[in-house]
Design a protein around this motif. Structure first.
Motif, PDB file in Angstrom:
ATOM      1  N   VAL A  50       0.747  -1.178  -0.148  1.00 30.21           N
ATOM      2  CA  VAL A  50       0.021  -0.107   0.152  1.00 30.21           C
ATOM      3  C   VAL A  50       0.989   1.223   0.023  1.00 30.21           C
ATOM      4  N   ASP A  51       0.867   2.180  -0.921  1.00 33.21           N
ATOM      5  CA  ASP A  51       1.857   3.187  -1.103  1.00 33.21           C
ATOM      6  C   ASP A  51       1.580   4.134  -0.188  1.00 33.21           C
ATOM      7  N   ALA A  52       2.634   4.947   0.049  1.00 33.32           N
ATOM      8  CA  ALA A  52       2.411   6.291   0.849  1.00 33.32           C
ATOM      9  C   ALA A  52       3.714   6.895   0.780  1.00 33.32           C
ATOM     10  N   PRO A  53       3.683   8.332   1.194  1.00 32.13           N
ATOM     11  CA  PRO A  53       4.965   9.096   1.158  1.00 32.13           C
ATOM     12  C   PRO A  53       5.968   8.494   2.193  1.00 32.13           C
ATOM     13  N   GLY A  54       7.104   8.342   1.826  1.00 33.55           N
ATOM     14  CA  GLY A  54       7.889   7.452   2.729  1.00 33.55           C
ATOM     15  C   GLY A  54       8.378   6.278   2.440  1.00 33.55           C
ATOM     16  N   VAL A  55       7.636   5.467   1.669  1.00 29.15           N
ATOM     17  CA  VAL A  55       7.628   4.142   1.360  1.00 29.15           C
ATOM     18  C   VAL A  55       9.147   4.048   0.502  1.00 29.15           C
ATOM     19  N   ASP A  56       9.575   4.808  -0.164  1.00 32.19           N
ATOM     20  CA  ASP A  56      10.838   4.651  -0.877  1.00 32.19           C
ATOM     21  C   ASP A  56      11.977   4.802   0.130  1.00 32.19           C
ATOM     22  N   ASP A  57      11.774   5.545   1.009  1.00 29.31           N
ATOM     23  CA  ASP A  57      12.946   5.800   2.111  1.00 29.31           C
ATOM     24  C   ASP A  57      13.126   4.563   2.611  1.00 29.31           C
ATOM     25  N   LEU A  58      12.161   3.908   3.044  1.00 34.31           N
ATOM     26  CA  LEU A  58      12.135   2.540   3.787  1.00 34.31           C
ATOM     27  C   LEU A  58      12.770   1.533   2.883  1.00 34.31           C
ATOM     28  N   LEU A  59      12.479   1.514   1.466  1.00 32.73           N
ATOM     29  CA  LEU A  59      13.196   0.660   0.711  1.00 32.73           C
ATOM     30  C   LEU A  59      14.591   0.972   0.375  1.00 32.73           C
ATOM     31  N   ALA A  60      15.024   2.031   0.465  1.00 29.54           N
ATOM     32  CA  ALA A  60      16.139   2.531   0.109  1.00 29.54           C
ATOM     33  C   ALA A  60      17.190   2.149   1.456  1.00 29.54           C
ATOM     34  N   ASP A  61      16.799   1.901   2.572  1.00 25.44           N
ATOM     35  CA  ASP A  61      17.342   1.622   3.775  1.00 25.44           C
ATOM     36  C   ASP A  61      17.765   0.026   3.628  1.00 25.44           C
ATOM     37  N   LEU A  62      17.457  -0.724   2.645  1.00 22.73           N
ATOM     38  CA  LEU A  62      17.481  -2.051   2.581  1.00 22.73           C
ATOM     39  C   LEU A  62      18.616  -2.361   1.791  1.00 22.73           C
ATOM     40  N   ASP A  63      19.220  -3.447   2.128  1.00 22.55           N
ATOM     41  CA  ASP A  63      20.444  -3.831   1.110  1.00 22.55           C
ATOM     42  C   ASP A  63      20.122  -4.339  -0.069  1.00 22.55           C
ATOM     43  N   GLY A  64      20.541  -3.560  -1.206  1.00 28.68           N
ATOM     44  CA  GLY A  64      20.070  -3.960  -2.498  1.00 28.68           C
ATOM     45  C   GLY A  64      18.980  -3.039  -3.226  1.00 28.68           C
ATOM     46  N   GLU A  65      18.719  -3.266  -4.756  1.00 25.25           N
ATOM     47  CA  GLU A  65      17.683  -2.443  -5.351  1.00 25.25           C
ATOM     48  C   GLU A  65      16.514  -3.589  -5.383  1.00 25.25           C
ATOM     49  N   VAL A  66      15.296  -2.639  -5.746  1.00 30.07           N
ATOM     50  CA  VAL A  66      13.894  -3.273  -5.785  1.00 30.07           C
ATOM     51  C   VAL A  66      14.099  -3.989  -7.152  1.00 30.07           C
ATOM     52  N   ALA A  67      13.590  -5.342  -6.906  1.00 26.84           N
ATOM     53  CA  ALA A  67      13.674  -6.358  -8.075  1.00 26.84           C
ATOM     54  C   ALA A  67      12.213  -6.464  -8.660  1.00 26.84           C
ATOM     55  N   GLY A  68      11.072  -6.238  -7.771  1.00 30.87           N
ATOM     56  CA  GLY A  68       9.952  -6.331  -8.290  1.00 30.87           C
ATOM     57  C   GLY A  68       9.047  -6.208  -6.871  1.00 30.87           C
ATOM     58  N   THR A  69       7.776  -5.889  -7.358  1.00 28.29           N
ATOM     59  CA  THR A  69       6.464  -6.122  -6.348  1.00 28.29           C
ATOM     60  C   THR A  69       5.942  -7.335  -6.425  1.00 28.29           C
ATOM     61  N   VAL A  70       5.266  -8.009  -5.432  1.00 22.13           N
ATOM     62  CA  VAL A  70       4.669  -9.303  -5.542  1.00 22.13           C
ATOM     63  C   VAL A  70       3.246  -9.160  -4.819  1.00 22.13           C
ATOM     64  N   VAL A  71       2.354  -9.564  -5.982  1.00 23.72           N
ATOM     65  CA  VAL A  71       1.061  -9.937  -5.444  1.00 23.72           C
ATOM     66  C   VAL A  71       0.855 -11.415  -4.976  1.00 23.72           C
ATOM     67  N   CYS A  72       0.727 -11.382  -3.529  1.00 22.18           N
ATOM     68  CA  CYS A  72       0.710 -12.722  -2.762  1.00 22.18           C
ATOM     69  C   CYS A  72      -0.741 -13.209  -2.630  1.00 22.18           C
ATOM     70  N   LEU A  73      -1.804 -12.369  -2.708  1.00 19.80           N
ATOM     71  CA  LEU A  73      -2.925 -12.652  -2.663  1.00 19.80           C
ATOM     72  C   LEU A  73      -3.911 -12.352  -3.763  1.00 19.80           C
ATOM     73  N   ASP A  74      -4.761 -12.915  -4.439  1.00 15.57           N
ATOM     74  CA  ASP A  74      -5.505 -12.520  -5.492  1.00 15.57           C
ATOM     75  C   ASP A  74      -6.080 -11.153  -5.244  1.00 15.57           C
ATOM     76  N   ARG A  75      -6.654 -10.917  -3.781  1.00 13.78           N
ATOM     77  CA  ARG A  75      -7.148  -9.543  -3.830  1.00 13.78           C
ATOM     78  C   ARG A  75      -6.327  -8.500  -3.429  1.00 13.78           C
ATOM     79  N   HIS A  76      -4.799  -8.832  -3.358  1.00 12.47           N
ATOM     80  CA  HIS A  76      -3.993  -7.694  -2.715  1.00 12.47           C
ATOM     81  C   HIS A  76      -3.217  -7.043  -3.916  1.00 12.47           C
ATOM     82  N   ARG A  77      -3.994  -6.849  -4.978  1.00 12.95           N
ATOM     83  CA  ARG A  77      -3.243  -5.814  -5.943  1.00 12.95           C
ATOM     84  C   ARG A  77      -2.998  -4.654  -5.296  1.00 12.95           C
ATOM     85  N   ARG A  78      -3.766  -4.034  -4.561  1.00 15.19           N
ATOM     86  CA  ARG A  78      -3.289  -2.778  -3.838  1.00 15.19           C
ATOM     87  C   ARG A  78      -2.611  -1.868  -4.657  1.00 15.19           C
TER      88      ARG A  78
END
Length: 226
Positions: A50-78
């Motif tokens: 679920v997107d929000a201002p500040g999400v990219d800052d959280l992702l940038a703190d992790l080791d590595g680059e974003v490889a993809g988003t994942v839909v793990c439930l058919d109702r979770h397109r979000r």
């Protein structure tokens, strides 16, 4: 308190650990939709975001680059498409999941039993109620991600539970797919994850799903009507 908020997001970081982070974009909502990102082998996988201002800052703190988003439930397109488009990566969908890929306005890639070092397994694949759900396991960090079958938001939990089976699955809990697993932590798509005694919390949730159901159903019904 609304079940699902529609106002401006107010990001709250949760579930921080070495190799992962989660967030609530609308922490005040009853549904408590949670999103997560896991860093595995130099790739960052963004789960049911679920997107929000500040999400990219959280992702940038992790080791590595974003490889993809994942839909793990058919109702979770979000907001999987929005986050994927911003990072110029595909949306990943299980190769057995139907009725999802065609509705995503972004490049889609399919995956089977493995996704970039994560084990992928079917939690549920049923036509009644309609429900297609994949779980993910990061063996290195002892992390189990379950998007819907179990959760910690109030409407999942019966008395004494730290982790609860979804109200619609209380009579048929997913013991065959989730039973016997021994995670160090359980991350969920609704609520804050369980980081202490996670295996015991999961066992208790599956074992008591039927016997604890009546009180939970009443509270859920009251929340939906109120």
């Amino acid at each position: 308190m609304p079940m699902k908020a529609s106002d401006e997001p107010d990001l709250t970081a949760v579930d921080r650990f070495d190799g992962g982070v989660g967030w609530l974009a609308h922490p005040e909502e009853s549904m408590r939709r949670a999103s997560h990102a896991l860093s595995v082998e130099g790739d960052v996988w963004v789960l049911d975001p679920v997107d929000a201002p500040g999400v990219d800052d959280l992702l940038a703190d992790l080791d590595g680059e974003v490889a993809g988003t994942v839909v793990c439930l058919d109702r979770h397109r979000r907001d999987a498409v929005a986050v994927a488009t911003r990072h110029d990566v595909p949306v990943y969908v299980p190769d057995w999941m139907t009725g999802v890929a065609a509705d995503l306005d972004a490049p889609v890639r399919r995956f089977g039993r493995e996704l970039g070092g994560l084990e992928a397994f079917r939690v549920r694949d049923a036509s009644f109620p309609p429900w297609q759900e994949v779980g993910l396991v990061d063996e290195r960090s002892g992390t189990l991600y379950v998007p819907e079958a179990v959760g910690t938001s109030p409407y999942f939990l019966a008395r004494g539970e730290r982790l609860g089976v979804h109200p619609m699955l209380r009579l048929t809990p997913p013991r065959a797919t989730l039973g016997g697993r021994s995670p160090d932590r359980v991350l969920v798509g609704h609520g804050v994850g369980v980081h202490e005694g996670a295996t015991g919390a999961l066992e208790t949730a599956l074992r008591g799903a039927r016997t604890n159901a009546p009180g939970l159903y009443l509270r859920t019904l009251r929340s939906l009507l109120g």
